[in-house]
Design a protein around this motif. Structure first.
Motif, PDB file in Angstrom:
ATOM      1  N   MET A  75       3.697  28.636  27.061  1.00 44.30           N
ATOM      2  CA  MET A  75       3.621  29.392  28.308  1.00 44.30           C
ATOM      3  C   MET A  75       2.509  30.432  28.169  1.00 44.30           C
ATOM      4  SD  MET A  75       6.323  28.388  30.285  1.00 44.30           S
ATOM      5  CE  MET A  75       6.716  29.720  31.391  1.00 44.30           C
ATOM      6  N   VAL A  76       2.000  30.867  29.297  1.00 47.72           N
ATOM      7  CA  VAL A  76       1.016  31.942  29.335  1.00 47.72           C
ATOM      8  C   VAL A  76       1.668  33.119  30.045  1.00 47.72           C
ATOM      9  CG1 VAL A  76      -1.244  32.693  30.198  1.00 47.72           C
ATOM     10  CG2 VAL A  76      -0.926  30.342  29.382  1.00 47.72           C
ATOM     11  N   PRO A  77       1.809  34.257  29.378  1.00 45.29           N
ATOM     12  CA  PRO A  77       2.394  35.415  30.062  1.00 45.29           C
ATOM     13  C   PRO A  77       1.549  35.823  31.269  1.00 45.29           C
ATOM     14  CG  PRO A  77       2.330  35.793  27.690  1.00 45.29           C
ATOM     15  CD  PRO A  77       1.519  34.554  27.969  1.00 45.29           C
ATOM     16  N   ALA A  78       2.229  36.078  32.393  1.00 47.84           N
ATOM     17  CA  ALA A  78       1.543  36.576  33.583  1.00 47.84           C
ATOM     18  C   ALA A  78       1.413  38.085  33.518  1.00 47.84           C
ATOM     19  CB  ALA A  78       2.310  36.170  34.843  1.00 47.84           C
ATOM     20  N   ASP A  79       2.323  38.722  32.746  1.00 45.37           N
ATOM     21  CA  ASP A  79       2.329  40.178  32.665  1.00 45.37           C
ATOM     22  C   ASP A  79       3.139  40.592  31.439  1.00 45.37           C
ATOM     23  OD1 ASP A  79       1.893  42.869  33.614  1.00 45.37           O
ATOM     24  OD2 ASP A  79       3.928  42.880  34.429  1.00 45.37           O
ATOM     25  N   ILE A  80       2.704  41.654  30.797  1.00 43.17           N
ATOM     26  CA  ILE A  80       3.469  42.266  29.704  1.00 43.17           C
ATOM     27  C   ILE A  80       3.494  43.757  29.991  1.00 43.17           C
ATOM     28  CG2 ILE A  80       3.684  42.637  27.220  1.00 43.17           C
ATOM     29  CD1 ILE A  80       1.896  40.135  26.860  1.00 43.17           C
ATOM     30  N   THR A  81       4.689  44.292  30.191  1.00 41.69           N
ATOM     31  CA  THR A  81       4.818  45.707  30.520  1.00 41.69           C
ATOM     32  C   THR A  81       4.670  46.558  29.265  1.00 41.69           C
ATOM     33  OG1 THR A  81       7.216  45.725  30.245  1.00 41.69           O
ATOM     34  CG2 THR A  81       6.363  45.156  32.442  1.00 41.69           C
ATOM     35  N   LYS A  82       4.538  47.848  29.460  1.00 40.88           N
ATOM     36  CA  LYS A  82       4.381  48.776  28.335  1.00 40.88           C
ATOM     37  C   LYS A  82       5.558  48.683  27.360  1.00 40.88           C
ATOM     38  CE  LYS A  82       3.391  53.587  27.334  1.00 40.88           C
ATOM     39  NZ  LYS A  82       3.129  54.917  27.841  1.00 40.88           N
ATOM     40  N   ASP A  83       6.772  48.453  27.911  1.00 36.98           N
ATOM     41  CA  ASP A  83       7.959  48.346  27.051  1.00 36.98           C
ATOM     42  C   ASP A  83       8.232  46.900  26.628  1.00 36.98           C
ATOM     43  OD1 ASP A  83       8.761  47.492  29.543  1.00 36.98           O
ATOM     44  OD2 ASP A  83      10.635  48.631  29.557  1.00 36.98           O
ATOM     45  N   MET A  84       7.207  46.054  26.708  1.00 42.94           N
ATOM     46  CA  MET A  84       7.196  44.695  26.186  1.00 42.94           C
ATOM     47  C   MET A  84       8.037  43.688  26.966  1.00 42.94           C
ATOM     48  SD  MET A  84       4.878  44.566  23.978  1.00 42.94           S
ATOM     49  CE  MET A  84       5.146  42.836  23.647  1.00 42.94           C
ATOM     50  N   LYS A  85       8.369  43.973  28.221  1.00 44.58           N
ATOM     51  CA  LYS A  85       8.977  42.926  29.043  1.00 44.58           C
ATOM     52  C   LYS A  85       7.873  41.922  29.330  1.00 44.58           C
ATOM     53  CE  LYS A  85      12.470  45.780  31.187  1.00 44.58           C
ATOM     54  NZ  LYS A  85      12.165  47.132  31.659  1.00 44.58           N
ATOM     55  N   ILE A  86       8.164  40.647  29.104  1.00 47.23           N
ATOM     56  CA  ILE A  86       7.169  39.594  29.280  1.00 47.23           C
ATOM     57  C   ILE A  86       7.570  38.766  30.498  1.00 47.23           C
ATOM     58  CG2 ILE A  86       6.012  37.620  28.233  1.00 47.23           C
ATOM     59  CD1 ILE A  86       6.793  38.833  25.498  1.00 47.23           C
ATOM     60  N   ARG A  87       6.639  38.626  31.435  1.00 46.02           N
ATOM     61  CA  ARG A  87       6.915  37.880  32.658  1.00 46.02           C
ATOM     62  C   ARG A  87       6.068  36.609  32.694  1.00 46.02           C
ATOM     63  NH1 ARG A  87       6.537  43.281  36.357  1.00 46.02           N
ATOM     64  NH2 ARG A  87       8.632  44.039  35.931  1.00 46.02           N
ATOM     65  N   PHE A  88       6.713  35.537  33.132  1.00 40.93           N
ATOM     66  CA  PHE A  88       6.055  34.240  33.261  1.00 40.93           C
ATOM     67  C   PHE A  88       6.249  33.733  34.686  1.00 40.93           C
ATOM     68  CE2 PHE A  88       7.779  34.491  28.935  1.00 40.93           C
ATOM     69  CZ  PHE A  88       6.665  34.238  28.168  1.00 40.93           C
ATOM     70  N   ILE A  89       5.199  33.169  35.275  1.00 42.40           N
ATOM     71  CA  ILE A  89       5.342  32.441  36.538  1.00 42.40           C
ATOM     72  C   ILE A  89       5.607  30.995  36.150  1.00 42.40           C
ATOM     73  CG2 ILE A  89       4.174  31.645  38.622  1.00 42.40           C
ATOM     74  CD1 ILE A  89       2.658  34.294  38.675  1.00 42.40           C
ATOM     75  N   TYR A  90       6.643  30.416  36.755  1.00 41.55           N
ATOM     76  CA  TYR A  90       7.028  29.051  36.404  1.00 41.55           C
ATOM     77  C   TYR A  90       7.546  28.325  37.641  1.00 41.55           C
ATOM     78  CZ  TYR A  90      11.933  30.308  36.771  1.00 41.55           C
ATOM     79  OH  TYR A  90      13.154  30.686  37.254  1.00 41.55           O
ATOM     80  N   ASP A  91       7.779  27.042  37.506  1.00 39.37           N
ATOM     81  CA  ASP A  91       8.290  26.202  38.586  1.00 39.37           C
ATOM     82  C   ASP A  91       9.810  26.331  38.631  1.00 39.37           C
ATOM     83  OD1 ASP A  91       9.142  24.142  40.285  1.00 39.37           O
ATOM     84  OD2 ASP A  91       7.586  22.752  39.579  1.00 39.37           O
ATOM     85  N   ARG A  92      10.335  26.893  39.713  1.00 39.54           N
ATOM     86  CA  ARG A  92      11.778  27.133  39.821  1.00 39.54           C
ATOM     87  C   ARG A  92      12.579  25.831  39.780  1.00 39.54           C
ATOM     88  NH1 ARG A  92      13.440  30.757  43.567  1.00 39.54           N
ATOM     89  NH2 ARG A  92      11.379  31.566  43.949  1.00 39.54           N
ATOM     90  N   ASP A  93      11.924  24.685  40.000  1.00 36.93           N
ATOM     91  CA  ASP A  93      12.623  23.399  39.922  1.00 36.93           C
ATOM     92  C   ASP A  93      12.657  22.847  38.496  1.00 36.93           C
ATOM     93  OD1 ASP A  93      13.058  23.449  42.673  1.00 36.93           O
ATOM     94  OD2 ASP A  93      11.170  22.395  43.090  1.00 36.93           O
ATOM     95  N   SER A  94      12.052  23.569  37.561  1.00 34.13           N
ATOM     96  CA  SER A  94      12.043  23.096  36.171  1.00 34.13           C
ATOM     97  C   SER A  94      13.393  23.352  35.513  1.00 34.13           C
ATOM     98  CB  SER A  94      10.938  23.795  35.376  1.00 34.13           C
ATOM     99  OG  SER A  94      11.306  25.135  35.112  1.00 34.13           O
ATOM    100  N   TYR A  95      13.559  22.808  34.353  1.00 28.29           N
ATOM    101  CA  TYR A  95      14.819  22.909  33.626  1.00 28.29           C
ATOM    102  C   TYR A  95      15.034  24.304  33.025  1.00 28.29           C
ATOM    103  CZ  TYR A  95      18.784  20.892  31.155  1.00 28.29           C
ATOM    104  OH  TYR A  95      20.043  20.590  30.715  1.00 28.29           O
ATOM    105  N   LYS A  96      14.009  25.142  33.024  1.00 24.93           N
ATOM    106  CA  LYS A  96      14.128  26.483  32.437  1.00 24.93           C
ATOM    107  C   LYS A  96      15.263  27.275  33.080  1.00 24.93           C
ATOM    108  CE  LYS A  96       9.184  26.783  31.865  1.00 24.93           C
ATOM    109  NZ  LYS A  96       8.991  25.636  32.746  1.00 24.93           N
ATOM    110  N   ASP A  97      15.409  27.160  34.407  1.00 25.60           N
ATOM    111  CA  ASP A  97      16.476  27.889  35.096  1.00 25.60           C
ATOM    112  C   ASP A  97      17.854  27.515  34.562  1.00 25.60           C
ATOM    113  OD1 ASP A  97      15.255  29.683  36.771  1.00 25.60           O
ATOM    114  OD2 ASP A  97      15.477  28.483  38.577  1.00 25.60           O
ATOM    115  N   LYS A  98      18.120  26.225  34.423  1.00 23.89           N
ATOM    116  CA  LYS A  98      19.423  25.766  33.917  1.00 23.89           C
ATOM    117  C   LYS A  98      19.659  26.289  32.502  1.00 23.89           C
ATOM    118  CE  LYS A  98      20.166  21.586  36.629  1.00 23.89           C
ATOM    119  NZ  LYS A  98      20.569  22.337  37.749  1.00 23.89           N
ATOM    120  N   GLU A  99      18.606  26.274  31.690  1.00 21.61           N
ATOM    121  CA  GLU A  99      18.761  26.738  30.310  1.00 21.61           C
ATOM    122  C   GLU A  99      19.013  28.239  30.249  1.00 21.61           C
ATOM    123  OE1 GLU A  99      16.403  23.233  27.980  1.00 21.61           O
ATOM    124  OE2 GLU A  99      15.313  25.096  28.311  1.00 21.61           O
TER     125      GLU A  99
END
Length: 191
Positions: free
Chosen positions: A50-74
């Motif tokens: 994955m490629v992080p879309a954003d990393i906050t100062k307190d290290m929260k890492i955000r990713f843009i992904y396909d909501r229909d992918s299996y990641k949501d179920k996992e």
């Protein structure tokens, strides 16, 4: 050694939280891609680049992904995840970020974090709705909030590392070409 393996005990050094975070941000920015590890309902671990879309100062890492992918179920099955970055091929360390993940539903955040290269991963279905643009309903954001971060920060060059390893092998000491740095959830909460 109080619960630390010999390598971690000998490599760990006292570094300020600010320095640990600055070095970690620079390390992730340099390597660009990470491995996001989730657990399936069957218990299997799944990793994907994955490629992080954003990393906050307190290290929260955000990713843009396909909501229909299996990641949501996992993530719904088990929110505990790991984000791993391997920089050993460049002799500059690694990072392991364990935390909890969840979908973020913040108005305008996808548009703010959107990068046109994302279109390559979504494609345009030609229906005027699923365009691969920031308004595409398939796009969602997963945010990883770290519980603990371990970052091996390489402090020596390739030659310096080789010399340290050989000298340690001869002397019987532990090689320490870098520092294993831990950032705890308490430290992250103070940022």
């Amino acid at each position: 050694m109080s619960g630390k393996d010999q390598y971690t005990a000998s490599a760990g050094k006292s570094v300020s939280l600010s320095q640990k975070l600055d070095d970690l941000h620079a390390f992730i920015k340099k390597h660009k891609t990470v491995m996001l590890v989730t657990r399936s309902p069957s218990g299997s671990l799944h990793s994907r680049v994955m490629v992080p879309a954003d990393i906050t100062k307190d290290m929260k890492i955000r990713f843009i992904y396909d909501r229909d992918s299996y990641k949501d179920k996992e993530v719904e099955n088990d929110s505990h995840v790991n984000v791993a970055i391997n920089g050993m091929e460049g002799n500059d360390g690694w990072a392991s970020i364990s935390g909890k993940a969840g979908r973020v539903e913040e108005e305008g955040l996808i548009a703010k974090l959107y990068n046109p290269t994302l279109k390559a991963w979504f494609g345009d279905k030609g229906d005027g709705v699923h365009t691969g643009g920031p308004e595409d309903p398939r796009m969602a954001i997963i945010e990883v909030k770290p519980d603990e971060i371990r970052h091996y920060h390489q402090t020596r060059s390739s030659i310096g590392t080789a010399v340290d390893v050989v000298a340690s092998a001869i002397s019987g000491s532990t090689a320490t070409p870098g520092e294993v740095r831990t950032i705890t959830s308490d430290e992250l909460a103070s940022v």
